[in-house]
Design a protein around this motif. Structure first.
Motif, PDB file in Angstrom:
ATOM      1  N   PRO A   1       2.101   3.864  -5.709  1.00  0.00           N
ATOM      2  CA  PRO A   1       0.910   3.857  -4.843  1.00  0.00           C
ATOM      3  C   PRO A   1      -0.293   3.154  -5.451  1.00  0.00           C
ATOM      4  O   PRO A   1      -1.167   2.691  -4.732  1.00  0.00           O
ATOM      5  N   GLY A   2      -0.346   3.063  -6.755  1.00  0.00           N
ATOM      6  CA  GLY A   2      -1.459   2.371  -7.378  1.00  0.00           C
ATOM      7  C   GLY A   2      -1.311   0.863  -7.351  1.00  0.00           C
ATOM      8  O   GLY A   2      -2.222   0.132  -7.739  1.00  0.00           O
ATOM      9  N   LEU A   3      -0.142   0.395  -6.893  1.00  0.00           N
ATOM     10  CA  LEU A   3       0.140  -1.037  -6.938  1.00  0.00           C
ATOM     11  C   LEU A   3       0.291  -1.659  -5.552  1.00  0.00           C
ATOM     12  O   LEU A   3      -0.012  -2.831  -5.348  1.00  0.00           O
ATOM     13  N   PHE A   4       0.800  -0.879  -4.627  1.00  0.00           N
ATOM     14  CA  PHE A   4       1.022  -1.361  -3.267  1.00  0.00           C
ATOM     15  C   PHE A   4       0.509  -0.328  -2.281  1.00  0.00           C
ATOM     16  O   PHE A   4       0.592   0.880  -2.528  1.00  0.00           O
ATOM     17  N   ALA A   5       0.012  -0.818  -1.167  1.00  0.00           N
ATOM     18  CA  ALA A   5      -0.419   0.080  -0.103  1.00  0.00           C
ATOM     19  C   ALA A   5       0.799   0.602   0.651  1.00  0.00           C
ATOM     20  O   ALA A   5       1.864  -0.032   0.619  1.00  0.00           O
ATOM     21  N   PRO A   6       0.649   1.725   1.356  1.00  0.00           N
ATOM     22  CA  PRO A   6       1.810   2.318   2.032  1.00  0.00           C
ATOM     23  C   PRO A   6       2.471   1.389   3.052  1.00  0.00           C
ATOM     24  O   PRO A   6       3.673   1.495   3.295  1.00  0.00           O
ATOM     25  N   ASP A   7       1.707   0.488   3.663  1.00  0.00           N
ATOM     26  CA  ASP A   7       2.308  -0.376   4.689  1.00  0.00           C
ATOM     27  C   ASP A   7       2.853  -1.679   4.110  1.00  0.00           C
ATOM     28  O   ASP A   7       3.203  -2.599   4.862  1.00  0.00           O
ATOM     29  N   GLU A   8       2.930  -1.748   2.808  1.00  0.00           N
ATOM     30  CA  GLU A   8       3.426  -2.977   2.187  1.00  0.00           C
ATOM     31  C   GLU A   8       4.853  -2.849   1.680  1.00  0.00           C
ATOM     32  O   GLU A   8       5.521  -3.843   1.442  1.00  0.00           O
ATOM     33  N   LEU A   9       5.313  -1.638   1.485  1.00  0.00           N
ATOM     34  CA  LEU A   9       6.675  -1.430   1.000  1.00  0.00           C
ATOM     35  C   LEU A   9       7.324  -0.294   1.769  1.00  0.00           C
ATOM     36  O   LEU A   9       6.662   0.704   2.090  1.00  0.00           O
TER      37      LEU A   9
END
Lengths: 460, 445
Positions: A305-313
């Protein structure tokens, strides 16, 4: 981007310019391609970079095993050989005079040489791109480095701090020049047939993966392909394993990523009873897939979660969620494409090796500032071309001198020494010596000049 | 299906217990041992299939059949425990990627990274951090808990077993030193009831020592003494030991047999014997460890200290033995049976006494309560626990520091001691080598 992920901790200090960095590659293993990506990224940032090519020594190292000698004798020989390799690193550093020696995990740099670098005032850093629990030897060598970059946070960070090791969190990344989408119009149909499938996985056959993928037995072998090594003795998944479990090159990985509709990204686990480990660090594959614009289903990691937003992966936490995800995203191509694009955008903005190297160098610069160490080291600031020309003997025929002047630009470009770095005459010579094939008359002239200088004691 | 190749001696067989228990939990387990140990191995490890290799030089050819049996089995993993040529030969029956411990790859002998650590710490045996049972046990990535290996030993009625001598004379006490200790422990067993005997145990070469010891006992004790040295087979010894209420012994195979049976052990460790390496495994055992500055020594090297450690077992030791604590109260009249004791001087008792160690366990394995404070050992154990993914614990009783308080410099030093530089640099040491245990729920290997 529709949602934001928390930014990485800001890097301290100004952006350092025109550094000389020696990257120590490992003999083999997973850190090796990462090291090469770092070399490329550092050059893109305008720094003068050399790599210690430890893989070149690997064949000789393994040849020791062909002696079929006693176990203790072999261990002694291997230790002696590794000592020689460490000395070779130091010898390259003596010639190259780096501002920073950057080791990748498993770099062949022993205690003695690290202590010599410290004594010489050369800053050393390691990017430890391993799981500290699986590779516990970090405790022996971390204090020997000035900086220790890691892909995990606490408890490792706390342990390092307690040891007095200066460390920083530096997650993995992707190299956009290498990890990139293949536009459909440029895609080779043969690659699609050879590497493509509805669902694919690229990676080693760790115990958790072997058991997890048994839950995908309902898939047709044409629709699910497993690529990678260390799948030996895998009787159940045989029909999915490609090329008898042969190792997959980094280039082919990119082809597979691009040719697959859904890429499974299940982080490795050594315990078979933990199919989804829920561990902390995020593997390189996550970033590489995203950079390729390839859709992935990735297992939950606490640092994700610190690297990608929830709607990105598309993240799964259980095997039923994985199976459900496969079914859903196979049926919804527009969702796949949109998500993959968002992930790619995130990687290009924040998770490139260039960004990581910049962060690493800022931390290094901050440390140097605290120590009142010039970073970069003070060097002759005369432009390279001027120095190169000044290094030529005064009695050189003018026609040759003029010709050299015109071709010098082209030479520096060919040797990749024109990206704003500060190469010396010795840098040019070192690169030339490393070239394969026949040299041009100009190149030969420069080598000849170098030999002439050595013979007659002239310096550039 | 798993195989352990253990071709060493009786004591080593019993010290394989933790590994055996760990593998039995996963599936069918086989054990390959010296043929002379087959019967006692079957008694010690019920449910394990035991294969015997006749290691006598003139009968080695007969091993072909056993090799055929082993090669035909679909072992998922083979644990080769001994650094010996015979073991290396046996390991060649199997693909190297299935062999753990010692193996040969394309004819080149090598050992697991875990065993490399052991070789490193044995260069400073004084601080040995791990019992041999645990060393082998941790070849399994998830071994059974230490307390589940052998039955706990609790005081119980039964005969007193006395092992007369170990493999090397320096590691054993002479009859003159042993006799008063036998007397003390026999009287303790009598107090527990059951009309116990004193059973002298050992090989035929120790019968004479047994007779000498008997000549030093009180009439009452002598009347209950049976000299069984050289008169029992190994299975008979196993049955005899199982009936004991207590065993007095140096570091011997019979000692390890007793721990396998949950018989409380009072062990005398001196010379090269070192409790932290090969002490009796399980809870409820006692080791009297002589620890002069030269300990532990090399049994193959001559002693330049006049076997000083033997003098540790004088009157002070006997008082402690009688009271069951390191600070023994004077014995009645302080007159003891037997001739003059080692350590007796014209002035009285010896000034040195052995450490009083009582066995316990922590998540990593066997530990010892009592004895000297050893921060280096604690740091080594902490690093080993980390290496094996075991929750850290203090070495209670020896060193009270917890994970948080073990000085980080000591941890770094311990890690530097344990991990040779090749292990930093070679990815083959980067991950453990778990056996491919991929059973689906309910399925056994």
């Amino acid at each position: 981007m529709t949602a934001s992920a928390p930014p990485l901790a800001p890097s301290p200090g100004p952006r350092p310019e025109a550094l000389r960095v020696l990257v120590i590659l490992p003999l083999y293993g997973g850190s090796l391609p990462v090291g090469r990506y770092c070399v490329s990224a550092l050059r893109d940032l305008g720094h003068t970079v050399e790599a210690f090519e430890a893989p070149d020594y690997y064949g000789a190292f393994t040849a020791l095993r062909g002696l079929k000698t006693g176990m203790e004798r072999l261990e002694q020989l291997e230790a002696g050989f590794l000592n020689v390799i460490s000395q070779a690193v130091y010898a390259q550093a003596e010639r190259f005079a780096p501002d920073l020696v950057l080791s990748m995990a498993q770099a062949p740099l022993n205690r003695q040489m690290l202590q010599r670098f410290r004594k010489d005032g050369v800053l050393t850093a390691m990017w430890f791109v391993e799981d500290h629990r699986v590779f516990p030897y970090w405790r022996a060598f971390a204090p020997l480095y000035d900086l220790f970059f890691v892909i995990q946070k606490d408890p490792l960070a706390a342990e390092l701090a307690a040891m007095g090791v200066r460390s920083a969190y530096l997650p993995m990344a992707a190299l956009p020049a290498f990890h990139h989408p293949v536009p459909p119009e440029q895609a080779d149909p043969a690659d699609r047939r050879r590497f493509g499938s509805a669902v694919s996985f690229v990676g080693a056959g760790y115990p958790n993966r072997r058991l997890a993928f048994r839950q995908l037995m309902h898939l047709d072998p044409r629709d699910f392909r497993i690529w990678g090594s260390d799948w030996d003795n895998e009787a159940v998944l045989t029909r999915f394993i490609q090329n008898n479990g042969a190792r997959v090159s980094s280039e082919d990985c990119v082809r597979i990523f691009n040719a697959s509709t859904i890429n499974l990204n299940l982080h490795s686990g050594v315990k078979a009873n933990e199919l989804i480990t829920g561990g902390d660090f995020v593997n390189p594959r996550t970033f590489e897939l995203a950079a390729c614009g390839a859709f992935q289903l990735v297992d939950h990691r606490t640092l994700l979660p610190g690297l990608f937003a929830p709607d990105e992966l598309a993240v799964f936490r259980t095997m039923p969620e994985l199976v459900e995800g496969i079914n859903h995203y196979l049926a919804h191509p527009e969702e796949r494409t949109a998500m993959a694009m968002r992930a790619r955008k995130r990687v290009l903005a924040e998770h490139t090796y260039q960004a990581r190297m910049e962060t690493l160098l800022r931390h290094t610069a901050a440390l140097a500032a605290e120590r009142n160490t010039p970073f970069p080291a003070r060097r002759d600031q005369t432009p390279a071309r001027q120095r190169l020309t000044a290094a030529l003997p005064p009695d050189l025929p003018e026609a040759v001198r003029a010709g050299l002047g015109e071709e010098l630009e082209a030479l520096l470009h060919r040797l990749e020494l024109d990206r704003g770095q500060d190469p010396t005459f010795d840098d040019v010579i070192a690169r030339l010596r490393g070239q394969s094939g026949v040299l041009t008359p100009l190149e030969t002239t420069l080598l000849f000049l170098d030999e002439w200088r050595k013979q007659y004691g002239k310096k550039s | 299906m798993y195989l352990i190749v253990q071709l060493a001696r009786l004591g080593d067989l019993f010290q394989t217990a933790r590994l055996v228990a760990s593998l039995q939990r996963r599936g069918e387990t086989h054990l390959c041992v010296d043929a002379v140990l087959v019967e006692v191995a079957r008694l010690a490890f019920p449910g394990v299939t035991v294969h015997g290799l006749d290691l006598a030089p003139d009968r080695v050819a007969g091993c072909v059949r056993t090799f055929g049996e082993l090669a035909s089995q679909p072992f998922r993993a083979v644990y080769n425990l001994n650094h010996a040529g015979l073991n290396r030969a046996v390991a060649r029956l199997f693909p190297p990627d299935r062999v753990f411990g010692y193996r040969a790859v394309d004819g080149q002998a090598e050992r697991d990274g875990w065993l490399r650590l052991a070789m490193r710490w044995t260069t400073a045996r004084r601080h040995s951090p791990l019992n041999l049972v645990d060393l082998w046990g941790h070849l399994d990535p998830d071994p059974v808990a230490p307390q589940a290996v052998n039955p706990p030993a609790t005081p119980r009625p039964g005969s007193l077993g006395v092992v007369l001598a170990g493999r090397h004379a320096r590691r054993s006490l002479p009859p003159q030193a042993l006799a008063p200790a036998v007397q003390i422990l026999f009287e303790r067993q009598c107090a527990l009831g059951g009309n116990p005997e004193i059973r002298l145990l050992g090989s035929r070469s120790e019968r004479a020592a047994g007779r000498e010891l008997m000549g030093l006992l009180s009439p009452a004790a002598l009347a209950r003494t049976v000299n069984l040295a050289g008169r029992t087979s190994l299975p008979e010894a196993f049955a005899c030991v199982s009936e004991l209420g207590c065993m007095l012994t140096p570091d011997t195979g019979l000692m390890h047999m007793a721990t396998r049976l949950g018989v409380p052990v009072q062990a005398v460790f001196l010379s090269s014997a070192w409790a932290w390496e090969t002490g009796p495994y399980g809870t409820g055992h006692t080791v009297w460890q002589a620890a002069p500055p030269c300990a532990p020594c090399l049994e193959s090297a001559p002693c330049g200290a006049g076997v000083r450690c033997a003098r540790y077992f004088g009157r002070d030791w006997l008082r402690a033995l009688a009271s069951g604590s390191p600070h023994g109260a004077p014995l009645p009249g302080d007159s003891l049976p037997g001739a003059s004791l080692p350590g007796d001087t014209l002035a009285g008792t010896a000034t040195e006494a052995p450490l009083f160690l009582q066995s316990a366990v922590d998540p990593l394995g066997l530990i010892w309560h009592g004895g000297e404070n050893d921060p280096r050992r604690a740091a080594l154990r902490r690093v080993l626990a980390e290496n094996r993914g075991v929750p850290p614990a203090g070495d209670r009783g020896v060193h009270e520091e917890t994970r948080e308080t073990v000085a980080q410099q000591r941890l770094h030093g311990a890690a530097a001691d344990l991990y040779d530089e090749a292990q930093w640099m070679l990815p083959r040491f980067a991950t453990p080598l778990p056996p491919p245990d991929l059973n689906l729920p309910g399925e056994r290997a």
